[in-house]
Design a protein around this motif. Structure first.
Motif, PDB file in Angstrom:
ATOM      1  N   ARG A   1       0.845  -1.294  -0.129  1.00  0.00           N
ATOM      2  CA  ARG A   1      -0.026   0.132   0.023  1.00  0.00           C
ATOM      3  C   ARG A   1       1.047   1.395  -0.140  1.00  0.00           C
ATOM      4  O   ARG A   1       0.439   2.017  -1.249  1.00  0.00           O
ATOM      5  N   ASN A   2       1.718   1.044   0.729  1.00  0.00           N
ATOM      6  CA  ASN A   2       2.700   2.663   1.069  1.00  0.00           C
ATOM      7  C   ASN A   2       3.831   2.717   0.145  1.00  0.00           C
ATOM      8  O   ASN A   2       3.413   4.208  -1.415  1.00  0.00           O
ATOM      9  N   ARG A   3       3.952   1.718  -0.918  1.00  0.00           N
ATOM     10  CA  ARG A   3       4.920   1.614  -2.503  1.00  0.00           C
ATOM     11  C   ARG A   3       3.606   2.152  -3.606  1.00  0.00           C
ATOM     12  O   ARG A   3       3.653   3.263  -4.260  1.00  0.00           O
ATOM     13  N   GLU A   4       2.039   1.861  -3.390  1.00  0.00           N
ATOM     14  CA  GLU A   4       0.949   2.519  -4.475  1.00  0.00           C
ATOM     15  C   GLU A   4       1.029   3.954  -3.980  1.00  0.00           C
ATOM     16  O   GLU A   4       0.634   4.284  -5.437  1.00  0.00           O
ATOM     17  N   ARG A   5       1.004   4.269  -2.959  1.00  0.00           N
ATOM     18  CA  ARG A   5       0.782   5.432  -2.575  1.00  0.00           C
ATOM     19  C   ARG A   5       1.508   6.365  -2.888  1.00  0.00           C
ATOM     20  O   ARG A   5       1.372   7.623  -3.209  1.00  0.00           O
ATOM     21  N   ILE A   6       2.903   6.136  -2.934  1.00  0.00           N
ATOM     22  CA  ILE A   6       3.934   6.744  -3.228  1.00  0.00           C
ATOM     23  C   ILE A   6       4.661   7.133  -5.013  1.00  0.00           C
ATOM     24  O   ILE A   6       4.737   8.208  -5.165  1.00  0.00           O
ATOM     25  N   VAL A   7       3.952   5.404  -5.675  1.00  0.00           N
ATOM     26  CA  VAL A   7       3.636   6.284  -6.987  1.00  0.00           C
ATOM     27  C   VAL A   7       2.605   6.627  -7.029  1.00  0.00           C
ATOM     28  O   VAL A   7       2.427   7.521  -8.585  1.00  0.00           O
ATOM     29  N   THR A   8       1.259   6.426  -6.381  1.00  0.00           N
ATOM     30  CA  THR A   8       0.457   7.745  -7.689  1.00  0.00           C
ATOM     31  C   THR A   8       0.853   9.170  -7.024  1.00  0.00           C
ATOM     32  O   THR A   8      -0.050   9.590  -7.681  1.00  0.00           O
ATOM     33  N   SER A   9       1.128   8.898  -5.871  1.00  0.00           N
ATOM     34  CA  SER A   9       1.066  10.516  -5.298  1.00  0.00           C
ATOM     35  C   SER A   9       2.216  11.332  -6.678  1.00  0.00           C
ATOM     36  O   SER A   9       2.274  11.706  -6.957  1.00  0.00           O
ATOM     37  N   ALA A  10       3.493  10.291  -6.614  1.00  0.00           N
ATOM     38  CA  ALA A  10       5.218  10.546  -7.959  1.00  0.00           C
ATOM     39  C   ALA A  10       3.800  11.292  -8.956  1.00  0.00           C
ATOM     40  O   ALA A  10       4.119  12.173  -9.712  1.00  0.00           O
ATOM     41  N   LEU A  11       2.798  10.060  -9.194  1.00  0.00           N
ATOM     42  CA  LEU A  11       2.364  10.681 -10.635  1.00  0.00           C
ATOM     43  C   LEU A  11       1.382  11.219 -10.855  1.00  0.00           C
ATOM     44  O   LEU A  11       1.573  12.065 -11.477  1.00  0.00           O
ATOM     45  N   GLU A  12       0.552  11.746  -9.493  1.00  0.00           N
ATOM     46  CA  GLU A  12       0.049  13.243  -9.626  1.00  0.00           C
ATOM     47  C   GLU A  12       0.608  14.538  -9.784  1.00  0.00           C
ATOM     48  O   GLU A  12       0.750  14.779 -10.883  1.00  0.00           O
ATOM     49  N   LEU A  13       2.055  13.870  -8.860  1.00  0.00           N
ATOM     50  CA  LEU A  13       3.163  15.446  -8.448  1.00  0.00           C
ATOM     51  C   LEU A  13       3.147  15.312 -10.178  1.00  0.00           C
ATOM     52  O   LEU A  13       3.465  17.498 -10.679  1.00  0.00           O
ATOM     53  N   PHE A  14       4.190  14.925 -10.692  1.00  0.00           N
ATOM     54  CA  PHE A  14       4.310  14.616 -11.940  1.00  0.00           C
ATOM     55  C   PHE A  14       3.510  15.113 -13.221  1.00  0.00           C
ATOM     56  O   PHE A  14       3.608  15.879 -14.116  1.00  0.00           O
ATOM     57  N   ALA A  15       2.131  14.735 -13.112  1.00  0.00           N
ATOM     58  CA  ALA A  15       1.300  14.753 -14.532  1.00  0.00           C
ATOM     59  C   ALA A  15       1.390  16.722 -14.237  1.00  0.00           C
ATOM     60  O   ALA A  15       0.939  17.133 -14.705  1.00  0.00           O
ATOM     61  N   GLU A  16       0.984  16.998 -12.529  1.00  0.00           N
ATOM     62  CA  GLU A  16       0.532  18.896 -11.962  1.00  0.00           C
ATOM     63  C   GLU A  16       1.544  19.184 -12.464  1.00  0.00           C
ATOM     64  O   GLU A  16       1.461  20.519 -12.826  1.00  0.00           O
ATOM     65  N   ARG A  17       2.890  19.572 -12.443  1.00  0.00           N
ATOM     66  CA  ARG A  17       4.151  19.678 -11.851  1.00  0.00           C
ATOM     67  C   ARG A  17       5.187  20.385 -13.045  1.00  0.00           C
ATOM     68  O   ARG A  17       6.094  20.369 -12.899  1.00  0.00           O
ATOM     69  N   GLY A  18       5.448  18.478 -13.434  1.00  0.00           N
ATOM     70  CA  GLY A  18       6.330  18.211 -14.125  1.00  0.00           C
ATOM     71  C   GLY A  18       7.419  17.536 -13.443  1.00  0.00           C
ATOM     72  O   GLY A  18       7.237  16.688 -12.497  1.00  0.00           O
TER      73      GLY A  18
END
Length: 173
Positions: free
Chosen positions: A7-24
């Protein structure tokens, strides 16, 4: 892997995807950990460096794109509509990041194979759109996939932005 670690790994990847999509791609590891609601130490236990995290994100984005293309192409609608839905999906993903990774260091064979599979699905869809008569035929499917990649794999790409609209208008017949 334990359920909480997964779950932690999925949260990290999901958060990173969202932040990269939003801010590069310039988002820091600390920002990703904070967005995931985890400590930086937890992030680094899962991903020893930024490259490992970005590689996971690239693979995740490509797997998501492959699944979306398969889902959309199974619909009984015009192939042009499927293509525009694929383009809209792509513009909502951090594909600029994936592309920048692919142009950088050596690409792992697994991700190269996945990218080839996705490109093949896109070429097949483009061929169907051309066969349907909705897309110009004077450009090969491989060249059109390159054009699509240029339009949707750029920072700030959006489904309704000028570049994407002009690209789709230019490809339609």
């Amino acid at each position: 892997m334990r359920a909480d670690a997964r779950r932690n790994r999925e949260r990290i990847v999901t958060s990173a995807l969202e932040l990269f999509a939003e801010r590069g791609p310039g988002v820091s590891m600390e920002e990703i950990a904070r967005e995931a609601g985890l400590g930086v130490g937890t992030l680094y236990r899962h991903f020893p460096d930024r490259r490992a995290l970005v590689e996971e994100i690239a693979t995740s984005a490509l797997l998501g794109l492959e699944a979306e293309i398969r889902l959309l192409t199974a619909k009984d609608v015009s192939r042009w509509d499927v293509l525009t839905q694929v383009v809209a999906y792509c513009t909502a993903q951090p594909l600029a990041l994936v592309k920048s990774i692919a142009e950088g260091d050596a690409v792992p064979p697994e991700r190269h194979a996945l990218q080839s599979k996705v490109d093949g699905l896109l070429r097949g869809l483009v061929q169907e759109v051309q066969d349907e008569g909705s897309m110009r035929r004077d450009i090969s499917p491989a060249e059109i996939v390159e054009i699509l990649n240029t339009a949707v794999c750029r920072p700030g790409a959006r489904a309704g932005d000028a570049v994407t609209r002009v690209m789709l208008d230019g490809l339609s017949s």
